[in-house]
Write an enzyme that holds these catalytic residues in place. Sequence first.
Site, PDB file in Angstrom:
ATOM      1  N   GLY A 107      -7.621 -27.457  -2.070  1.00 46.86           N
ATOM      2  CA  GLY A 107      -8.899 -27.766  -2.697  1.00 46.86           C
ATOM      3  C   GLY A 107     -10.077 -27.641  -1.770  1.00 46.86           C
ATOM      4  O   GLY A 107     -11.204 -27.983  -2.137  1.00 46.86           O
ATOM      5  N   THR A 129       2.571  -3.115   9.151  1.00 46.07           N
ATOM      6  CA  THR A 129       1.643  -2.968   8.025  1.00 46.07           C
ATOM      7  C   THR A 129       0.356  -2.226   8.341  1.00 46.07           C
ATOM      8  O   THR A 129      -0.227  -1.608   7.467  1.00 46.07           O
ATOM      9  CB  THR A 129       1.290  -4.352   7.441  1.00 46.07           C
ATOM     10  OG1 THR A 129       0.563  -4.199   6.239  1.00 46.07           O
ATOM     11  CG2 THR A 129       0.496  -5.190   8.423  1.00 46.07           C
ATOM     12  N   HIS A 149       0.815  -1.218   0.000  1.00 43.69           N
ATOM     13  CA  HIS A 149       0.000   0.000   0.000  1.00 43.69           C
ATOM     14  C   HIS A 149       0.849   1.268   0.000  1.00 43.69           C
ATOM     15  O   HIS A 149       0.340   2.352  -0.290  1.00 43.69           O
ATOM     16  CB  HIS A 149      -1.006  -0.013   1.158  1.00 43.69           C
ATOM     17  CG  HIS A 149      -0.441   0.317   2.500  1.00 43.69           C
ATOM     18  ND1 HIS A 149      -0.143  -0.647   3.439  1.00 43.69           N
ATOM     19  CD2 HIS A 149      -0.128   1.493   3.088  1.00 43.69           C
ATOM     20  CE1 HIS A 149       0.314  -0.080   4.537  1.00 43.69           C
ATOM     21  NE2 HIS A 149       0.339   1.221   4.355  1.00 43.69           N
ATOM     22  N   ASP A 182       0.325  -7.648   1.706  1.00 44.71           N
ATOM     23  CA  ASP A 182       0.720  -6.240   1.723  1.00 44.71           C
ATOM     24  C   ASP A 182       2.244  -6.080   1.705  1.00 44.71           C
ATOM     25  O   ASP A 182       2.798  -5.216   2.379  1.00 44.71           O
ATOM     26  CB  ASP A 182       0.132  -5.524   2.946  1.00 44.71           C
ATOM     27  CG  ASP A 182       0.129  -4.000   2.773  1.00 44.71           C
ATOM     28  OD1 ASP A 182       0.185  -3.533   1.623  1.00 44.71           O
ATOM     29  OD2 ASP A 182       0.102  -3.296   3.799  1.00 44.71           O
ATOM     30  N   ILE A 187      -2.502  -0.457  11.682  1.00 43.20           N
ATOM     31  CA  ILE A 187      -2.837  -0.160  13.072  1.00 43.20           C
ATOM     32  C   ILE A 187      -4.351  -0.205  13.236  1.00 43.20           C
ATOM     33  O   ILE A 187      -5.102  -0.098  12.266  1.00 43.20           O
ATOM     34  CB  ILE A 187      -2.325   1.229  13.522  1.00 43.20           C
ATOM     35  CG1 ILE A 187      -3.005   2.347  12.712  1.00 43.20           C
ATOM     36  CG2 ILE A 187      -0.817   1.321  13.409  1.00 43.20           C
ATOM     37  CD1 ILE A 187      -2.697   3.739  13.215  1.00 43.20           C
ATOM     38  N   LEU A 188      -4.791  -0.370  14.470  1.00 43.42           N
ATOM     39  CA  LEU A 188      -6.193  -0.178  14.823  1.00 43.42           C
ATOM     40  C   LEU A 188      -6.288   1.130  15.589  1.00 43.42           C
ATOM     41  O   LEU A 188      -5.518   1.365  16.519  1.00 43.42           O
ATOM     42  CB  LEU A 188      -6.708  -1.332  15.687  1.00 43.42           C
ATOM     43  CG  LEU A 188      -7.030  -2.647  14.983  1.00 43.42           C
ATOM     44  CD1 LEU A 188      -7.608  -3.638  15.985  1.00 43.42           C
ATOM     45  CD2 LEU A 188      -8.002  -2.447  13.834  1.00 43.42           C
ATOM     46  N   GLY A 242       3.260   6.581   8.035  1.00 40.16           N
ATOM     47  CA  GLY A 242       4.660   6.734   7.646  1.00 40.16           C
ATOM     48  C   GLY A 242       5.524   5.591   8.130  1.00 40.16           C
ATOM     49  O   GLY A 242       6.604   5.353   7.585  1.00 40.16           O
ATOM     50  N   ASN A 243       5.057   4.878   9.170  1.00 37.99           N
ATOM     51  CA  ASN A 243       5.775   3.692   9.640  1.00 37.99           C
ATOM     52  C   ASN A 243       5.525   2.481   8.741  1.00 37.99           C
ATOM     53  O   ASN A 243       6.242   1.476   8.829  1.00 37.99           O
ATOM     54  CB  ASN A 243       5.339   3.309  11.055  1.00 37.99           C
ATOM     55  CG  ASN A 243       6.124   4.026  12.134  1.00 37.99           C
ATOM     56  OD1 ASN A 243       5.572   4.830  12.871  1.00 37.99           O
ATOM     57  ND2 ASN A 243       7.408   3.738  12.219  1.00 37.99           N
ATOM     58  N   SER A 244       4.492   2.561   7.894  1.00 36.27           N
ATOM     59  CA  SER A 244       4.133   1.419   7.049  1.00 36.27           C
ATOM     60  C   SER A 244       5.328   0.941   6.237  1.00 36.27           C
ATOM     61  O   SER A 244       6.002   1.737   5.573  1.00 36.27           O
ATOM     62  CB  SER A 244       3.006   1.805   6.093  1.00 36.27           C
ATOM     63  OG  SER A 244       1.816   2.051   6.784  1.00 36.27           O
TER      64      SER A 244
END
Length: 447
Positions: free
Chosen positions: A258, A217, A98, A128, A219-220, A199-201
Amino acid sequence: MRRSVLLKLSVAAVLVTGMAGLPVDAARAQATPLPYDEARGVFSFADGLERTLPAVVQVTTLGQSRGPSSGDTEAQPVSTGSGVIIDAGQGIIVTNNHVIEGGSKFTVDLADGRLFDAVLIGTDKATDIAVLRIEGTGLAQVEVADSDTLRTGDLAFAVGYPLGLDQTLTMGVISGLNRSGLGDAVEDYIQTDAAVNSGNSGGPLLDSRGRLIGINTSILSGGGGGNDGIAFAVPTRIMLFVVGQIRENGQVRRGGTGALLSSLNATSARELGLNIVRGAVVRDVAPGSPAEAAGLRPDDVIVRVQSRPVANAGSVLATVGVAAPGSQLEVVYLRDGVEQRTTVVVEMSEAGRIALGREALTAWGAGFREARTGERGGQDHRLVVEVVEGGTPAAAAGLVAGDLVVSVNGRDVSSLQALAAALGTDRRPIRLRVHRAGETVDLTLNP
């Protein structure tokens, strides 16, 4: 026994005597496992972390402007994030998908002030993860640790470039492991309370020795968009598989069994007579598949795979998807409330494979089944989307679990057989019309 006790007491006496002449802080440092900088008289993790910090980079994604003047056609910054160099010799950088999504050009800023143009090697939306490459000398790289050795309560450090600031280090603990439930994608997150912000992503989550344990990746947040002490990182176990696939093939191909799965919830648990809400429900098995050979049947509930607890369908995908073809996975499941075990062999999934079972259909990353009367919302539509796997054409098209299928390429479909034929058409792209929350939604599927 007595001699052993006396020996221990003697050692303790020596330690106490030796500490008697030390300053209080130094004596405390020798009695604790925390790293102690004697020259400065402080506890510090700097020695382990400082070796890694030069490998943490800022990633800037640029997109093409469509302004009216010729000067506006230059690529302009559209987003920034963080990344980490995992292979200095080849200039390989890992970040989030992202962070780079929608970009036409990418630049990488090093902690020493150098700026590089980066080449995008490949991405994986389901986890991600994105991989970039730069060409330069004197690069640093992070040491990678095995995320399977982590324990809740371990110290954790997040490094990146949050909120427009220069390189920033924050500390917390591992709050939980094997986290999922954010969707039905490949999920097996590390949860931490180390401060992670915009910005930490894409930046690294490190252990107390400065080794990479995950890629931050998401945060909440309580609604304000800030840090509330709940952040998630992709563990190195999954990251290494994804990066290896991208470097070797330019894309990620996952294994499969499957089995068509959906996440167990309160409603399905009541229907199955279970008093648990964590697990993956087998909705159907493809004929001739490893799942069928292993004896799995519809309504079986998978609760563990390879000794890993299963929270939802994404938990199973996270284990199956990183297993090499031919791997044998130990599966624990409930059938009519009774625990049973089997072994499932992983096969390499075919991209876009359409598999029609007795009661369900999988196609382009989505699972379909016949809708129950209560799920139709008074509509006549008979087919419902059961599950959508992240990073697939179905997810990219915007399909979500619970959608009722109205038509495919303008033709009504009322059976799984008709839907399989319509989705398998050579006509591209595929136009889907679905009924969602009282509205009709038109989607475009690009296989």
